[in-house]
Scaffold this motif. Structure first.
Motif, PDB file in Angstrom:
ATOM      1  N   SER A  20       3.339  -2.056 -18.441  1.00 49.44           N
ATOM      2  CA  SER A  20       2.444  -2.110 -17.288  1.00 49.44           C
ATOM      3  C   SER A  20       3.046  -1.373 -16.094  1.00 49.44           C
ATOM      4  O   SER A  20       4.253  -1.106 -16.050  1.00 49.44           O
ATOM      5  CB  SER A  20       2.150  -3.563 -16.894  1.00 49.44           C
ATOM      6  N   THR A  21       2.196  -1.022 -15.152  1.00 48.56           N
ATOM      7  CA  THR A  21       2.614  -0.355 -13.912  1.00 48.56           C
ATOM      8  C   THR A  21       1.999  -1.095 -12.741  1.00 48.56           C
ATOM      9  O   THR A  21       0.808  -1.407 -12.750  1.00 48.56           O
ATOM     10  CB  THR A  21       2.155   1.112 -13.900  1.00 48.56           C
ATOM     11  N   GLU A  22       2.812  -1.386 -11.721  1.00 47.11           N
ATOM     12  CA  GLU A  22       2.341  -2.125 -10.550  1.00 47.11           C
ATOM     13  C   GLU A  22       2.871  -1.493  -9.279  1.00 47.11           C
ATOM     14  O   GLU A  22       3.915  -0.838  -9.280  1.00 47.11           O
ATOM     15  CB  GLU A  22       2.810  -3.590 -10.603  1.00 47.11           C
ATOM     16  N   ARG A  23       2.126  -1.709  -8.174  1.00 45.23           N
ATOM     17  CA  ARG A  23       2.643  -1.347  -6.855  1.00 45.23           C
ATOM     18  C   ARG A  23       3.647  -2.413  -6.423  1.00 45.23           C
ATOM     19  O   ARG A  23       3.329  -3.593  -6.392  1.00 45.23           O
ATOM     20  CB  ARG A  23       1.502  -1.271  -5.842  1.00 45.23           C
ATOM     21  N   GLN A  24       4.855  -1.977  -6.083  1.00 42.78           N
ATOM     22  CA  GLN A  24       5.894  -2.909  -5.665  1.00 42.78           C
ATOM     23  C   GLN A  24       6.721  -2.312  -4.535  1.00 42.78           C
ATOM     24  O   GLN A  24       6.772  -1.095  -4.346  1.00 42.78           O
ATOM     25  CB  GLN A  24       6.826  -3.247  -6.832  1.00 42.78           C
TER      26      GLN A  24
ATOM     27  N   ASP B 192       0.852  -1.187   0.000  1.00 40.07           N
ATOM     28  CA  ASP B 192       0.000   0.000   0.000  1.00 40.07           C
ATOM     29  C   ASP B 192       0.891   1.242   0.000  1.00 40.07           C
ATOM     30  O   ASP B 192       1.731   1.408   0.895  1.00 40.07           O
ATOM     31  CB  ASP B 192      -0.898  -0.007   1.238  1.00 40.07           C
ATOM     32  N   VAL B 193       0.693   2.138  -0.971  1.00 36.57           N
ATOM     33  CA  VAL B 193       1.581   3.293  -1.124  1.00 36.57           C
ATOM     34  C   VAL B 193       1.383   4.344  -0.044  1.00 36.57           C
ATOM     35  O   VAL B 193       2.238   5.223   0.130  1.00 36.57           O
ATOM     36  CB  VAL B 193       1.408   3.940  -2.521  1.00 36.57           C
ATOM     37  N   VAL B 194       0.272   4.278   0.698  1.00 36.46           N
ATOM     38  CA  VAL B 194       0.040   5.214   1.798  1.00 36.46           C
ATOM     39  C   VAL B 194       0.481   4.603   3.125  1.00 36.46           C
ATOM     40  O   VAL B 194       1.197   5.237   3.907  1.00 36.46           O
ATOM     41  CB  VAL B 194      -1.443   5.628   1.859  1.00 36.46           C
ATOM     42  N   ARG B 195       0.079   3.384   3.401  1.00 36.49           N
ATOM     43  CA  ARG B 195       0.487   2.727   4.654  1.00 36.49           C
ATOM     44  C   ARG B 195       1.971   2.418   4.686  1.00 36.49           C
ATOM     45  O   ARG B 195       2.568   2.308   5.753  1.00 36.49           O
ATOM     46  CB  ARG B 195      -0.321   1.437   4.858  1.00 36.49           C
TER      47      ARG B 195
END
Length: 295
Positions: free
Chosen positions: A118-122, A97-100
Motif C-alpha cells: 500500500s501507499t499512503e500520505r505520511q 497534504d503533499v502540496v500544503r
C-alpha cells in the motif's frame, strides 16, 4: 516512484482519459474544468465565457481539485480512477497534504510505500534534493519507502535521449498556480493507492482550435490561458460534459448553472465559422477570437 509521461498534450480532463494500466505510469490531467458562462454583476448573462476551473453537476467529480473545495477537514480532493474506466475526483482522508506541507517542522508530507504494497500520505523526515535535482530512494525506516526529495517534491522518472530513464525531483501540485514554471498537468500513478496526485510538467502545446493543428490523436481546445493540445473526446453537440475535451474537436464544454453542455466553437466579432440555429457566439475569456455557440 516510477512514472512515465503519456502525451495528452494538455491538462484537460476527459472521461475517456488515456492512462497507463500498470503501476507507476504518468498521464496528464485537467488544465481546467471546462468553459463556464459568466453571470455578470447584474445577475444576468454577460455574454462571455470563462475557460476556468468550473465544476459541474456530474457525480463523477465529487469535489474541485484545483481549488481544493468540496471536502471536509482532514480530507484532500484528488483525482481517481472510477469503476467504469473513467476518471473523477473524490475526497480522501490522509495524514497530511503533499502540496500544503502541513507536517511538523523538519518533516515533509509525501507518498510512502508500506510493507504489503500500500501507499499512503505520511509525515516523514525531509529530504535534501531540490526541484529538478536527481533523486533516489532514501535510507528510510523499516517498513517504509520514500525518496530523497525536499518538502513539496516527488521523485519522478523521465525518459532520456538515449532511451534510458533518470529520476528528478518534481513539484507536487493541485493547480498550475502551485507551479513556479510549467503547468500542473502530470498525474502520478502509484501502487497501492486510488489517489492520483499531480506534479508540475512542461506547458501544454499551443494550437489553433479552428485549424485543429495538433498532432494526432490530440485535439485543440480552449483552456484557461488560451487553446492547447489535449486528448480528444467524442461527445457531440448538446451532450452533457464536465471538461472541455470530453467534447469532440471543434467544440468545448460550456457550464451554465452547474451543468455542462458541449457547444460548437465559433469566431467572435462576426467571423467564420459562425453559429447556426439562432445561437450566439460568446467570447471565451483568455482565448482571443474564440467563442462558443450558446443559446
Amino acid at each position: 516512484m516510477s512514472a512515465r509521461l503519456v502525451l495528452l498534450g494538455g491538462a484537460l480532463m476527459l472521461g475517456l482519459w488515456v492512462a497507463g494500466c500498470d503501476d507507476g505510469k504518468t498521464v496528464q490531467p485537467p488544465t481546467d474544468g471546462g468553459t463556464t458562462l459568466d453571470s455578470g454583476a447584474d445577475a444576468g448573462d454577460s455574454g462571455t465565457v470563462d475557460a476556468g476551473d468550473g465544476g459541474g453537476g456530474k457525480s463523477d467529480f465529487a469535489c474541485n481539485v484545483p481549488r481544493q473545495e468540496g471536502c471536509a477537514a482532514g480530507q484532500d480532493c484528488l483525482y481517481t480512477d472510477l469503476a467504469d474506466g473513467g476518471t473523477g475526483s473524490q475526497c480522501f482522508a490522509g495524514a497530511c497534504d503533499v502540496v500544503r506541507q502541513d507536517c511538523p517542522s523538519g518533516q515533509r508530507c509525501t507518498y510512502v510505500g508500506l510493507d504489503g504494497g500500500s501507499t499512503e500520505r505520511q509525515c516523514v523526515a525531509a529530504g535534501t534534493a531540490t526541484e529538478g535535482a536527481p533523486c533516489l530512494l532514501a535510507n528510510s525506516p523499516p517498513g517504509q519507502t520514500y525518496d530523497t526529495c525536499a518538502a513539496g517534491l516527488y521523485c519522478k522518472d523521465e525518459s532520456q535521449a538515449d532511451g534510458g530513464a533518470a529520476f528528478f525531483c518534481r513539484k507536487l501540485c493541485h493547480a498550475t498556480s502551485d507551479c513556479g514554471s510549467g503547468e500542473c498537468n502530470t498525474v502520478l500513478r502509484l501502487p497501492g493507492t486510488r489517489e492520483l496526485p499531480l506534479v508540475c510538467g512542461p506547458a501544454s502545446a499551443r494550437c489553433d482550435p479552428f485549424a485543429q493543428d495538433c498532432e494526432s490523436p490530440l485535439g485543440c481546445y480552449p483552456a484557461s490561458n488560451g487553446p492547447v493540445c489535449a486528448g480528444q473526446g467524442t461527445l457531440a453537440e448538446g451532450a452533457a460534459c464536465e471538461f472541455s475535451n470530453q467534447c469532440s474537436p471543434g467544440s468545448t464544454c460550456v457550464m451554465t448553472n452547474g451543468h455542462g453542455t458541449c457547444r460548437t466553437l465559433c469566431r467572435t466579432a462576426g467571423g467564420s465559422p459562425g453559429c447556426a440555429n439562432g445561437a450566439t457566439c460568446r467570447a471565451i475569456n483568455n482565448n482571443s477570437g474564440v467563442g462558443a455557440c450558446a443559446p
